[in-house]
Write a protein that holds these residues in place. Structure first.
Motif, short mmCIF file in Angstrom:
data_model
loop_
_atom_site.label_atom_id
_atom_site.label_comp_id
_atom_site.label_asym_id
_atom_site.label_seq_id
_atom_site.Cartn_x
_atom_site.Cartn_y
_atom_site.Cartn_z
N VAL A 154 17.69 -0.24 -30.83
CA VAL A 154 17.93 -1.09 -32.00
C VAL A 154 18.75 -2.30 -31.54
O VAL A 154 19.88 -2.16 -31.08
CB VAL A 154 18.71 -0.35 -33.11
CG1 VAL A 154 18.79 -1.23 -34.36
CG2 VAL A 154 18.07 0.98 -33.41
N GLY A 155 18.18 -3.49 -31.65
CA GLY A 155 18.88 -4.72 -31.26
C GLY A 155 18.34 -5.27 -29.96
O GLY A 155 18.34 -4.60 -28.94
N ALA A 156 17.84 -6.52 -30.02
CA ALA A 156 17.36 -7.20 -28.81
C ALA A 156 18.30 -8.34 -28.47
O ALA A 156 17.88 -9.46 -28.19
CB ALA A 156 15.92 -7.67 -28.99
N PRO A 169 26.71 -19.91 -19.68
CA PRO A 169 26.62 -19.96 -21.15
C PRO A 169 25.87 -18.73 -21.69
O PRO A 169 24.83 -18.34 -21.15
CB PRO A 169 25.84 -21.24 -21.43
CG PRO A 169 25.97 -22.07 -20.19
CD PRO A 169 26.08 -21.09 -19.06
N ASN A 170 26.39 -18.17 -22.75
CA ASN A 170 25.80 -16.95 -23.33
C ASN A 170 24.34 -17.14 -23.71
O ASN A 170 23.51 -16.26 -23.48
CB ASN A 170 26.62 -16.54 -24.56
CG ASN A 170 26.22 -15.19 -25.10
OD1 ASN A 170 26.13 -14.23 -24.35
ND2 ASN A 170 25.97 -15.11 -26.40
N HIS A 171 24.00 -18.32 -24.26
CA HIS A 171 22.60 -18.47 -24.72
C HIS A 171 21.64 -18.48 -23.52
O HIS A 171 20.48 -18.10 -23.65
CB HIS A 171 22.42 -19.71 -25.61
CG HIS A 171 22.54 -21.02 -24.93
ND1 HIS A 171 23.69 -21.47 -24.34
CD2 HIS A 171 21.63 -22.02 -24.74
CE1 HIS A 171 23.50 -22.67 -23.84
NE2 HIS A 171 22.26 -23.03 -24.06
N ALA A 205 22.03 -0.90 -29.89
CA ALA A 205 22.60 -2.07 -29.19
C ALA A 205 22.70 -3.18 -30.22
O ALA A 205 22.32 -4.32 -29.98
CB ALA A 205 21.68 -2.48 -28.03
N ASP A 206 23.21 -2.81 -31.40
CA ASP A 206 23.13 -3.73 -32.55
C ASP A 206 24.49 -4.31 -32.93
O ASP A 206 24.81 -4.42 -34.10
CB ASP A 206 22.46 -3.04 -33.75
CG ASP A 206 23.14 -1.74 -34.15
OD1 ASP A 206 23.92 -1.20 -33.33
OD2 ASP A 206 22.89 -1.25 -35.26
N SER A 207 25.27 -4.70 -31.92
CA SER A 207 26.52 -5.46 -32.08
C SER A 207 27.72 -4.57 -32.38
O SER A 207 27.58 -3.40 -32.69
CB SER A 207 26.41 -6.55 -33.17
OG SER A 207 26.72 -6.01 -34.45
N HIS A 259 33.04 -20.86 -33.94
CA HIS A 259 34.17 -20.12 -34.46
C HIS A 259 33.83 -18.63 -34.47
O HIS A 259 32.75 -18.25 -34.93
CB HIS A 259 34.41 -20.67 -35.89
CG HIS A 259 35.20 -19.78 -36.76
ND1 HIS A 259 34.76 -19.33 -37.97
CD2 HIS A 259 36.43 -19.25 -36.60
CE1 HIS A 259 35.67 -18.58 -38.53
NE2 HIS A 259 36.70 -18.51 -37.71
N TYR A 260 34.72 -17.79 -33.93
CA TYR A 260 34.50 -16.33 -33.93
C TYR A 260 35.76 -15.60 -34.39
O TYR A 260 36.83 -15.80 -33.79
CB TYR A 260 34.16 -15.83 -32.52
CG TYR A 260 32.85 -16.36 -32.00
CD1 TYR A 260 31.65 -15.74 -32.32
CD2 TYR A 260 32.81 -17.50 -31.19
CE1 TYR A 260 30.44 -16.24 -31.85
CE2 TYR A 260 31.61 -18.00 -30.73
CZ TYR A 260 30.43 -17.37 -31.06
OH TYR A 260 29.24 -17.87 -30.60
N PRO A 261 35.66 -14.74 -35.41
CA PRO A 261 36.81 -13.88 -35.74
C PRO A 261 36.99 -12.83 -34.65
O PRO A 261 36.00 -12.37 -34.07
CB PRO A 261 36.40 -13.23 -37.07
CG PRO A 261 34.96 -13.51 -37.26
CD PRO A 261 34.50 -14.52 -36.26
N ILE A 316 25.27 1.33 -26.75
CA ILE A 316 25.38 0.48 -25.57
C ILE A 316 25.84 -0.92 -26.00
O ILE A 316 25.70 -1.29 -27.16
CB ILE A 316 24.02 0.46 -24.81
CG1 ILE A 316 24.24 0.03 -23.38
CG2 ILE A 316 23.00 -0.40 -25.48
CD1 ILE A 316 23.58 0.92 -22.41
N GLY A 317 26.34 -1.70 -25.05
CA GLY A 317 26.77 -3.07 -25.36
C GLY A 317 27.97 -3.06 -26.29
O GLY A 317 28.79 -2.13 -26.28
N ASP A 318 28.06 -4.10 -27.11
CA ASP A 318 29.19 -4.20 -28.04
C ASP A 318 29.21 -3.04 -29.04
O ASP A 318 30.27 -2.75 -29.61
CB ASP A 318 29.12 -5.53 -28.81
CG ASP A 318 29.73 -6.69 -28.02
OD1 ASP A 318 29.95 -6.54 -26.80
OD2 ASP A 318 29.99 -7.75 -28.63
#
Ligand code: FAD
Length: 415
Positions: A14-16, A121-123, A175-177, A279-281, A298-300
């Motif tokens: 779940v999450g790409a 860069p992340n993108h 992997a959905d944040s 901007h990121y909280p 996995i991931g965040d």
């Protein structure tokens, strides 16, 4: 179908985002069929816009990205070497150095010529991850597909999409944040640390060369990180109490540049804005478990870090490497890839790698953002002792550099 005709894939992811895509690529290389489910449309994944995040990558992350074909898909002009990191506190003249400028012994420790790490860069990482994953026949990505429900039975995990479609596999990976809804649907809690702070980030151009040096300036009121990019540009990352973010976002380009120039205290010379602000909280997340029955995070979704120690994506890549390796081993010996053996091995190793850094990062952030007198004195003492006491300095720096090269657990990095 790989395991049984009743499955849609060997692994549902779940999450790409970059973690899901990198895992898909690694699973395909292990001969497994990965089906990724992503709520966003395809165009947002194949050509993501610049998002202000400059990701500091360790040597280990680079090695894994290389093996998965991500590194070669990033234009070299977008990869900036990180030669040295310097940390300063308020108006103190004391500077803590990491990397090339930190003395011969440290250079010798890393073999001399290697940079501490790289900034990308992340993108561009997301774009490369998309291209690498979708180039593999073993990876399928279903876009506009939001997962709304999860069921797990003895031999399978099943998801239901927002449009009612149902898909099943022996293993489901979320992997959905960091705010993973799938983690919650699987009944796994998480420690969440809301720092009450936000980052405002924007690229700036400047008159004096940065020489590949990253600065972390712990000022009073806000923290400024200057992250070197190729050319005479840095990413200026301002960390501040969340209620002050709107004010920084509303500044004109000239006002923003003037503030960065002043807080950089002449290190960059004249500064001008060179891109939009983002901007990121800041909320850190650590899942109570990384695995459960026929399920892994996995991931965040597993570990969402405060960016000050620059570990979020690095940990995502490490997790991909370990989980894919364990699942590949199961596949080779004909075992159940959704069974507990591989999942528990992943849980053990990933927790061992990430937990000390998660705890250490939160402690650093607490110490270095507390504006009371005692914490201010304490952090000045930490920097002074770390830079001047040779034994401690060597130990601290070796630990931090080991983190950057991906060789162990410990301390802080730039950002
Ligand atoms: C300012 C900043 C600076 C950073 N700097 C660094 C750094 O220097 N070094 C570093 O290592 N890391 C850094 N990070 C962290 C890094 O950006 C993240 O760790 C990484 O992007 C997380 O990737 P991910 O794939 O886990 O999650 P995401 O990129 O959040 O992707 C999650 C995906 O899941 C999808 N999704 C969510 N819910 C569903 C659902 N129900 N169904 C289907 N799809 C769903 C989303 O649409 C998204 O595409 C930084 C982060 C920030 C904010």
């Amino acid at each position: 179908m790989s395991q049984s005709d009743s499955f849609d894939a060997d692994v549902l992811v779940v999450g790409a985002g970059p973690a899901g895509l990198a895992l898909g690529a690694a699973l395909a290389d292990a001969g497994l069929h990965a089906l990724l489910l992503e709520q966003q449309p395809q165009v947002a994944l194949e050509d993501p816009p610049e998002d202000g995040r400059e990701i500091a990558l360790t040597h280990r992350a680079r090695r894994v990205m290389d093996a998965l074909g991500l590194w070669s898909r990033i234009d070299p002009s977008e990869i900036a070497p990180l030669n040295e990191a310097r940390v300063v506190d308020g108006g103190s003249p004391q500077v803590l150095h990491f990397g090339r400028g930190s003395g011969e012994r440290d250079g010798a420790h890393r073999g001399g010529a290697q940079p501490l790490g790289w900034l990308v860069p992340n993108h561009r990482i997301r774009q490369a991850a998309w291209a690498a994953a979708t180039a593999r026949p073993g990876v399928q990505v279903l876009c506009d597909a939001r997962v709304d429900a999860v069921e797990r039975e003895a031999q399978r995990a099943t998801v239901t999409l927002a449009d009612g479609r149902r898909l099943a596999a022996p293993l489901l990976v979320a992997a959905d944040s960091r705010f993973s809804a799938t983690r919650r649907l699987a009944g796994i809690g998480a420690a969440m640390h809301d720092f009450g702070r936000s980052v405002v980030v924007g690229r700036v151009g400047h008159a004096q060369p940065h020489a590949g040096v990253a600065w972390e300036c712990f000022g009073y009121g806000n923290t400024l990180a200057l992250l070197p990019m190729n050319g005479q540009r840095v990413s200026a990352v301002v960390t501040l109490p969340a209620d002050r973010a709107p004010q920084w976002l509303a500044l004109s380009d000239a006002e923003f540049a003037a503030r960065i120039e002043a807080q950089a205290e002449g290190r960059l010379g004249a500064v001008h804005a060179a891109g939009p602000r983002h901007h990121y909280p800041l909320v850190g997340v650590y899942a109570q478990r990384f695995v459960s029955h026929r399920f892994a995070l996995i991931g965040d979704a597993a570990v969402g870090m405060h960016p000050v120690t620059a570990h979020g994506w690095n940990f995502g890549v490490y997790g991909v490497e370990v989980l894919a390796r364990e699942l590949a081993a199961q596949r080779r010996c004909g075992g159940d890839i959704g069974g507990p053996r591989a999942l528990q091995a992943y849980e053990r190793e990933h927790r061992h790698t990430t937990l000390p850094v998660w705890l250490g990062t939160n402690a650093i952030v607490t110490l270095f953002t507390d504006e009371r007198r005692m914490p201010k004195l304490a952090r000045r003492a930490v920097l002074t002792v770390a830079e001047r006491a040779p034994g401690l300095s060597r130990l601290l720096k070796a630990g931090i550099e080991r983190q950057l090269t991906g060789g162990g657990v410990a301390g802080a990095a730039p950002h």
